[in-house]
Design an enzyme around this catalytic site. Structure first.
Site, PDB file in Angstrom:
ATOM      1  CG  LEU A 164     -23.898  35.967  23.132  1.00 46.43           C
ATOM      2  CD1 LEU A 164     -23.714  36.640  21.769  1.00 46.43           C
ATOM      3  CD2 LEU A 164     -25.269  36.304  23.700  1.00 46.43           C
ATOM      4  CG  ASP A 165     -26.972  29.455  24.257  1.00 50.24           C
ATOM      5  OD1 ASP A 165     -26.367  29.474  25.333  1.00 50.24           O
ATOM      6  OD2 ASP A 165     -28.203  29.325  24.162  1.00 50.24           O
ATOM      7  NE  ARG A 166     -21.578  24.280  19.843  1.00 54.61           N
ATOM      8  CZ  ARG A 166     -20.329  23.806  19.858  1.00 54.61           C
ATOM      9  NH1 ARG A 166     -19.529  24.036  18.850  1.00 54.61           N
ATOM     10  NH2 ARG A 166     -19.914  23.100  20.875  1.00 54.61           N
ATOM     11  CG  HIS A 199     -30.159  26.874  26.750  1.00 53.47           C
ATOM     12  ND1 HIS A 199     -30.104  25.519  26.549  1.00 53.47           N
ATOM     13  CD2 HIS A 199     -28.970  27.367  26.318  1.00 53.47           C
ATOM     14  CE1 HIS A 199     -28.931  25.201  26.019  1.00 53.47           C
ATOM     15  NE2 HIS A 199     -28.226  26.309  25.874  1.00 53.47           N
TER      16      HIS A 199
END
Length: 240
Positions: free
Chosen positions: A72-74, A170
């Site tokens: 998962l993104d930050r 994204h």
């Protein structure tokens, strides 16, 4: 521009007790944990706090710590799947690769769609070589498909359920912004701040994993994080 622009607020690494308290599901093959927003899953090239550094506390009797089955993104929170041993991690990787694992994200967006549900079919490609992990809508890019549904509206905001059918980098952030309703707090594709609040309002709410042929899929739900609560309530969320 550097990746530091994606750091809205630094979050410290989790202690063993803290990461254990975030375990949502545990069996012999995998764990699903509730990832906090603001903490990258991997150690960056310059070091820094990251989620993997706490995985030793998640061995629960096994000789090795678990391994990420996806990422998962930050600044995205919620359901994150870990394989507990090599064979399980390989099986999970194949399920993710072939789209067998269904994921539902909650997002609060600025404005919102006119309709109540729909599909975004919009290929995505790299923005440029200098920002290799940033993406853009690109007719020549990789296919990207997102199902969406409005769960609530209020005060110029919409609360959406987003289901990525493909798993592009994204994807949800690019799709939402390209449709004219960027995710609140998105400092790359939307109108979010470089530092401070609001944090990205994107949360991996539910994941369904058909890991065993002879058993029902494992369904895991992550509670809404604190930074989403105010805007969710403005959109009609009742706390469930």
């Amino acid at each position: 521009m550097s990746e530091s622009l994606d750091r809205v607020t630094e979050v410290p690494e989790l202690t063993g007790d803290e990461i254990q308290s975030r375990v949502l599901h545990r069996d012999g093959l995998m764990l699903v944990i509730d990832k906090p927003a603001g903490l990258p899953v991997h150690r960056g090239p310059k070091g820094g706090a990251n989620l993997e550094s706490s995985f030793d506390a998640l061995r629960f009797g096994l000789p090795r710590p678990p391994v990420l089955a996806h990422r998962l993104d930050r600044d995205t929170s919620g359901c994150l799947v870990l394989g507990r041993h090599r064979k399980a991690t390989a099986s999970l990787g194949l399920l993710f690769k072939h789209g067998r694992i269904s994921k539902t994200y909650w997002a609060v967006v600025e404005g919102g769609p006119a309709d109540n549900e729909g599909v975004i079919d919009m290929p995505i490609g790299r923005l440029n070589a200098e920002r290799g992990w940033w993406q853009k809508p690109d007719p020549e890019g990789q296919p990207a498909l997102t199902n969406w549904k409005v769960l609530g509206r209020g005060e110029g905001l919409s609360w959406l359920a987003l289901e990525p059918i493909t798993g592009r980098t994204h994807q949800l952030r690019v799709h939402a912004a390209a449709m004219g309703w960027p995710i609140v707090g998105d400092n790359i594709y939307g109108n979010g701040p470089r530092f401070g609040e609001p944090r990205l309002h994107l949360h991996s709410r539910e994941i369904v994993i058909p890991l065993s042929r002879n058993k029902d899929p494992v369904r895991v739900v992550a509670p809404a994080p604190a930074h989403l609560l105010d805007r969710l309530r403005r959109c009609g969320w009742n706390g469930e």
